[in-house]
Motif scaffolding. Structure first.
Motif, PDB file in Angstrom:
ATOM      1  N   SER A  53       0.834  -1.212   0.000  1.00 18.67           N
ATOM      2  CA  SER A  53       0.000   0.000   0.000  1.00 18.67           C
ATOM      3  C   SER A  53       0.862   1.253   0.000  1.00 18.67           C
ATOM      4  CB  SER A  53      -0.926  -0.006   1.210  1.00 18.67           C
ATOM      5  OG  SER A  53      -1.805  -1.110   1.164  1.00 18.67           O
ATOM      6  N   ILE A  54       1.935   1.265   0.820  1.00 19.22           N
ATOM      7  CA  ILE A  54       2.828   2.435   0.835  1.00 19.22           C
ATOM      8  C   ILE A  54       3.499   2.592  -0.526  1.00 19.22           C
ATOM      9  CG2 ILE A  54       5.003   3.318   1.758  1.00 19.22           C
ATOM     10  CD1 ILE A  54       4.157   2.489   4.476  1.00 19.22           C
ATOM     11  N   GLY A  55       3.959   1.482  -1.093  1.00 24.54           N
ATOM     12  CA  GLY A  55       4.558   1.540  -2.434  1.00 24.54           C
ATOM     13  C   GLY A  55       3.591   2.124  -3.450  1.00 24.54           C
ATOM     14  N   GLY A  56       2.327   1.701  -3.359  1.00 19.03           N
ATOM     15  CA  GLY A  56       1.316   2.221  -4.288  1.00 19.03           C
ATOM     16  C   GLY A  56       1.109   3.710  -4.128  1.00 19.03           C
ATOM     17  N   LEU A  57       1.122   4.184  -2.853  1.00 21.18           N
ATOM     18  CA  LEU A  57       0.936   5.624  -2.617  1.00 21.18           C
ATOM     19  C   LEU A  57       2.101   6.435  -3.175  1.00 21.18           C
ATOM     20  CD1 LEU A  57      -0.489   5.533   1.036  1.00 21.18           C
ATOM     21  CD2 LEU A  57      -1.744   5.978  -1.089  1.00 21.18           C
ATOM     22  N   TYR A  58       3.319   5.917  -3.034  1.00 19.66           N
ATOM     23  CA  TYR A  58       4.481   6.617  -3.602  1.00 19.66           C
ATOM     24  C   TYR A  58       4.439   6.596  -5.136  1.00 19.66           C
ATOM     25  CZ  TYR A  58       7.026   7.498   0.743  1.00 19.66           C
ATOM     26  OH  TYR A  58       7.403   7.980   1.984  1.00 19.66           O
ATOM     27  N   ARG A  59       3.915   5.505  -5.690  1.00 21.96           N
ATOM     28  CA  ARG A  59       3.867   5.424  -7.149  1.00 21.96           C
ATOM     29  C   ARG A  59       2.819   6.371  -7.714  1.00 21.96           C
ATOM     30  NH1 ARG A  59       2.080   0.609 -11.292  1.00 21.96           N
ATOM     31  NH2 ARG A  59       3.386   1.282 -13.026  1.00 21.96           N
ATOM     32  N   GLN A  60       1.666   6.453  -7.030  1.00 26.00           N
ATOM     33  CA  GLN A  60       0.574   7.287  -7.537  1.00 26.00           C
ATOM     34  C   GLN A  60       0.817   8.770  -7.282  1.00 26.00           C
ATOM     35  OE1 GLN A  60      -2.754   5.610  -5.473  1.00 26.00           O
ATOM     36  NE2 GLN A  60      -2.496   3.608  -6.455  1.00 26.00           N
ATOM     37  N   GLY A  61       1.448   9.097  -6.154  1.00 25.90           N
ATOM     38  CA  GLY A  61       1.692  10.505  -5.824  1.00 25.90           C
ATOM     39  C   GLY A  61       0.435  11.262  -5.452  1.00 25.90           C
ATOM     40  N   ASP A  62      -0.586  10.550  -4.949  1.00 26.40           N
ATOM     41  CA  ASP A  62      -1.833  11.233  -4.564  1.00 26.40           C
ATOM     42  C   ASP A  62      -1.755  11.794  -3.145  1.00 26.40           C
ATOM     43  OD1 ASP A  62      -2.952  10.634  -6.983  1.00 26.40           O
ATOM     44  OD2 ASP A  62      -3.892   8.784  -6.296  1.00 26.40           O
ATOM     45  N   PRO A  68       8.950   7.188  -7.407  1.00 29.36           N
ATOM     46  CA  PRO A  68       9.038   5.817  -7.925  1.00 29.36           C
ATOM     47  C   PRO A  68      10.123   4.983  -7.242  1.00 29.36           C
ATOM     48  CG  PRO A  68       8.893   7.389  -9.726  1.00 29.36           C
ATOM     49  CD  PRO A  68       9.127   8.181  -8.482  1.00 29.36           C
ATOM     50  N   THR A  69      11.215   5.639  -6.815  1.00 29.04           N
ATOM     51  CA  THR A  69      12.302   4.887  -6.157  1.00 29.04           C
ATOM     52  C   THR A  69      11.818   4.291  -4.850  1.00 29.04           C
ATOM     53  OG1 THR A  69      13.931   6.350  -7.167  1.00 29.04           O
ATOM     54  CG2 THR A  69      14.663   5.036  -5.285  1.00 29.04           C
ATOM     55  N   GLY A  91       7.246  -5.999 -11.068  1.00 28.43           N
ATOM     56  CA  GLY A  91       7.493  -6.340 -12.470  1.00 28.43           C
ATOM     57  C   GLY A  91       7.175  -5.172 -13.395  1.00 28.43           C
ATOM     58  N   LEU A  92       6.074  -4.469 -13.109  1.00 24.89           N
ATOM     59  CA  LEU A  92       5.707  -3.303 -13.929  1.00 24.89           C
ATOM     60  C   LEU A  92       6.768  -2.205 -13.836  1.00 24.89           C
ATOM     61  CD1 LEU A  92       1.861  -2.945 -13.263  1.00 24.89           C
ATOM     62  CD2 LEU A  92       2.961  -3.768 -15.346  1.00 24.89           C
ATOM     63  N   LEU A  93       7.304  -2.002 -12.610  1.00 24.79           N
ATOM     64  CA  LEU A  93       8.330  -0.963 -12.441  1.00 24.79           C
ATOM     65  C   LEU A  93       9.574  -1.292 -13.261  1.00 24.79           C
ATOM     66  CD1 LEU A  93       8.092  -0.061  -8.621  1.00 24.79           C
ATOM     67  CD2 LEU A  93       6.975   1.026 -10.568  1.00 24.79           C
ATOM     68  N   TYR A  94      10.005  -2.555 -13.238  1.00 20.13           N
ATOM     69  CA  TYR A  94      11.172  -2.942 -14.044  1.00 20.13           C
ATOM     70  C   TYR A  94      10.852  -2.872 -15.542  1.00 20.13           C
ATOM     71  CZ  TYR A  94      14.207  -4.369 -10.203  1.00 20.13           C
ATOM     72  OH  TYR A  94      15.030  -4.353  -9.094  1.00 20.13           O
ATOM     73  N   HIS A  95       9.613  -3.154 -15.897  1.00 18.78           N
ATOM     74  CA  HIS A  95       9.212  -3.114 -17.310  1.00 18.78           C
ATOM     75  C   HIS A  95       9.250  -1.692 -17.850  1.00 18.78           C
ATOM     76  CE1 HIS A  95       6.462  -3.331 -20.808  1.00 18.78           C
ATOM     77  NE2 HIS A  95       6.828  -4.597 -20.892  1.00 18.78           N
ATOM     78  N   HIS A  96       8.789  -0.752 -17.021  1.00 22.97           N
ATOM     79  CA  HIS A  96       8.688   0.638 -17.491  1.00 22.97           C
ATOM     80  C   HIS A  96       9.863   1.512 -17.054  1.00 22.97           C
ATOM     81  CE1 HIS A  96       4.721  -0.262 -18.941  1.00 22.97           C
ATOM     82  NE2 HIS A  96       4.267  -0.563 -17.739  1.00 22.97           N
ATOM     83  N   GLY A  97      10.725   0.973 -16.204  1.00 26.08           N
ATOM     84  CA  GLY A  97      11.841   1.778 -15.720  1.00 26.08           C
ATOM     85  C   GLY A  97      11.389   2.864 -14.770  1.00 26.08           C
ATOM     86  N   GLU A  98      10.502   2.521 -13.835  1.00 19.22           N
ATOM     87  CA  GLU A  98      10.003   3.487 -12.841  1.00 19.22           C
ATOM     88  C   GLU A  98      10.683   3.203 -11.500  1.00 19.22           C
ATOM     89  OE1 GLU A  98       5.745   3.893 -12.470  1.00 19.22           O
ATOM     90  OE2 GLU A  98       5.447   3.245 -14.537  1.00 19.22           O
ATOM     91  N   THR A 105      14.440  -8.751 -17.969  1.00 12.36           N
ATOM     92  CA  THR A 105      14.661 -10.057 -17.335  1.00 12.36           C
ATOM     93  C   THR A 105      14.074 -10.068 -15.939  1.00 12.36           C
ATOM     94  OG1 THR A 105      16.685 -10.347 -18.626  1.00 12.36           O
ATOM     95  CG2 THR A 105      16.409 -11.749 -16.679  1.00 12.36           C
ATOM     96  N   LYS A 106      14.345  -8.990 -15.169  1.00 12.76           N
ATOM     97  CA  LYS A 106      13.779  -8.905 -13.819  1.00 12.76           C
ATOM     98  C   LYS A 106      12.262  -8.749 -13.871  1.00 12.76           C
ATOM     99  CE  LYS A 106      17.735  -7.320 -11.136  1.00 12.76           C
ATOM    100  NZ  LYS A 106      18.259  -6.317 -10.176  1.00 12.76           N
ATOM    101  N   ALA A 107      11.789  -7.974 -14.844  1.00 12.19           N
ATOM    102  CA  ALA A 107      10.335  -7.822 -14.995  1.00 12.19           C
ATOM    103  C   ALA A 107       9.701  -9.192 -15.214  1.00 12.19           C
ATOM    104  CB  ALA A 107      10.024  -6.899 -16.158  1.00 12.19           C
ATOM    105  N   ALA A 108      10.284  -9.965 -16.123  1.00 17.39           N
ATOM    106  CA  ALA A 108       9.746 -11.297 -16.418  1.00 17.39           C
ATOM    107  C   ALA A 108       9.794 -12.201 -15.202  1.00 17.39           C
ATOM    108  CB  ALA A 108      10.522 -11.928 -17.577  1.00 17.39           C
ATOM    109  N   SER A 109      10.892 -12.096 -14.432  1.00 19.97           N
ATOM    110  CA  SER A 109      11.040 -12.944 -13.244  1.00 19.97           C
ATOM    111  C   SER A 109       9.947 -12.653 -12.221  1.00 19.97           C
ATOM    112  CB  SER A 109      12.424 -12.699 -12.621  1.00 19.97           C
ATOM    113  OG  SER A 109      12.535 -13.383 -11.395  1.00 19.97           O
TER     114      SER A 109
END
Length: 554
Positions: A53-62, A68-69, A91-98, A105-109
């Motif tokens: 949940s905390i990760g999601g809040l940092y990602r959304q910035g609401d 993102p880090t 996986g999404l963060l590694y896919h998009h570089g966020e 490879t890490k995204a796929a893992s």
């Protein structure tokens, strides 16, 4: 230690529950600050759902400043505890570089870990990586299996992809019924690509019964989400009244929306509406501007329309060379009407050097696509051996194809071949049928030819009433042979009351068009004073006209 761990877990869970209460105002006053305080405590105590949940809040910035880090750090903590949603998010963060460097490879893992737990989003995204061969070896079979699993759990993008796989006959056997089923499921969840694809299937009647109303409905849903191709197709439905009541105002509205997104086809449709003043004030200059823009984008129909402006000198100065270049561009993209028009330019040497061989090639390309006019013109070239070797078998074949499409010129010419037994078995009845079809469409030549059959009872029962009827129709269209022959009937009282004055009138019409026999016979009427006052000067004039015409023809 076990008791301490359990106690920590219980405490973390209590903190998380308090977070939910203060966040939602459930039994306590809503207090975002307190809610976040308890969330942070739960995360610090290692509760995976709190870390996610905390990760999601940092990602959304609401609520927290977007970071993102920090989002990646907290997703990592939760993911390492086996939380599927966190594994998927990481996986999404590694896919998009966020917040982390792009690393497929890490995204796929991480997608794989979440997919193993049945996470549909991870299954879909891992399928995409297998489809593209990114982070994992390309493997279409694995991609299809992953899409299937995600689709069965209701993942709309996966459902759409399953539709595509069954639609294109690649990786799984083509099955349009299954394609329609998966498109339908995704479309009902609001996926615009699925809505568009489902509309297309209803439009073509592929995998579902053909239904223009349903096609328009799904185009509308995709159009309302901003899909320019759907907006263009919806505009066509409103323009033609196909599956929806005809509404040119809506056709303009949706064409404009798509045109604003640089859709060339929509610009062309909008140009047509401005050209005709259909749903908008007529503005031929605006139409030309839209055709030009769409043509510059390479849209063949716009290139064709623009070429016609230069061909006819409408809004722009007449320029046959420019017309030819534009027809060529559209023809190169396979537009059969452009191929047909360019063939005529080569045939007549207008805007391009005269080249009968090139004309024949272009007529053939257009004819291969079913253009009846091209089939007819190519038949004429084969009949004369003009640009192609003379080949009457091909002439008959092409005339038949064009006649089957109700082209009256082809029906009339094919009728003549059957009448004469020219490279087909002689069949006067067949000739009569073909002449009748063309005559019913208004062909003056066919009306004349049919009249002769009825006059002589050739392939049809002799019927002077019908002979006169069809001669009159052809004569009214200015066909000199019909005017002359109808005049003969009035002169002799054959099938009509004898009427020399009427004969004179009809001979005169044919004579004015340079019909030699009419000029001579009219001269004789003036010589003998039949139907007109005797006038030898007029007789001499008409005989001289006939002689001059004969000499010129010779």
């Amino acid at each position: 230690m076990v008791r301490d761990k359990k106690a920590a877990e219980q405490l973390a869970l209590s903190h998380f529950k308090l977070f939910v209460k203060y966040h939602t105002g459930d039994g306590v006053p809503k207090d975002t600050a307190k809610a976040l305080e308890y969330l942070q405590k739960a995360a610090n105590l290692g509760l995976a759902i709190a870390q996610l949940s905390i990760g999601g809040l940092y990602r959304q910035g609401d609520i927290f400043p977007k970071n993102p880090t920090k989002a990646a750090v907290w997703f990592q903590k939760a993911a390492e505890q086996g939380l599927a949603d966190a594994q998927y998010g990481l996986g999404l963060l590694y896919h998009h570089g966020e917040g982390v460097p792009i690393n497929m490879t890490k995204a796929a893992s991480w997608f794989q870990k979440a997919a193993n737990q049945g996470h549909p989003g991870a299954q879909y995204n891992l399928g995409v990586l297998y489809l593209a061969g990114k982070g994992v070896p390309k493997n279409m079979a694995k991609a299809a299996k992953l899409f299937q699993k995600a689709a069965e759990k209701g993942n709309a993008p996966a459902q759409y992809n399953m539709g595509v796989l069954y639609h294109i006959d690649e990786y799984v056997p083509k099955n349009l019924v299954k394609a329609a089923k998966w498109y339908q499921l995704a479309a009902e969840q609001g996926d615009p690509d699925a809505q568009f694809s489902l509309a297309f299937l209803y439009l073509k009647g592929e995998g579902v019964p053909k239904n223009s109303a349903k096609a328009a409905k799904w185009f509308q849903k995709a159009a309302e989400q901003g899909d320019p191709v759907a907006q263009f197709n919806l505009a066509l439905h409103f323009k033609d009244g196909d599956g929806v009541p005809k509404n040119t105002a809506k056709a303009v509205e949706w064409s404009q929306k798509a045109a604003d997104q640089n859709h060339a086809g929509a610009r062309c449709v909008l140009g047509l509406l401005y050209q005709k003043g259909d749903g908008v004030p007529q503005d031929k200059a605006k139409a030309l501007e839209l055709f030009q823009t769409a043509a510059d984008q390479g849209f063949p129909e716009a290139q064709y329309k623009l070429a016609h402006h230069y061909l006819k000198g409408e809004v722009v100065p007449k320029d046959l060379a420019k017309a030819a270049k534009l027809f060529q561009k559209a023809a190169d993209q396979g537009l059969e009407v452009a191929q047909y028009n360019l063939a005529h330019l080569y045939k007549d040497g207008e805007g391009v050097p005269k080249d009968q061989r090139k004309a024949a090639e272009l007529f053939q390309l257009s004819a291969n696509q079913g253009n009846a006019d091209a089939q007819y013109n190519l038949a004429l070239l084969y009949s004369y051996g003009d640009g192609v070797p003379k080949d009457m078998a091909k002439t008959v074949e092409l005339l038949q194809k064009a006649a089957d499409q109700e082209l009256m010129e082809a029906q009339n010419n094919l009728g003549l071949l059957y009448q004469r037994g020219d490279n087909v078995p002689e069949d006067k009845a067949k000739a009569g049928e073909l002449f009748q079809k063309a005559a019913d469409q208004g062909s003056a030549d066919a009306q004349y030819n049919l009249a002769l059959l009825y006059h002589h009872g050739d392939g049809v029962p002799k019927d002077m009433t019908k002979a006169v009827e069809f001669l009159q129709k052809a004569a009214d269209q200015g066909l000199e042979e019909a005017q002359y022959n109808l005049g003969l009937l009035y002169q002799r009282g054959d099938g009509v009351p004898e009427d020399k004055a009427k004969a004179v009138e009809l001979f005169q019409k044919a004579a004015d068009q340079g019909y030699v026999v009419a000029q001579r016979d009219l001269g004789l009427l003036y010589q003998n004073g039949e139907g007109v006052p005797k006038d030898l000067a007029k007789t001499t004039e008409l005989f001289q006209q006939a002689a001059k015409k004969e000499n010129a023809d010779a």
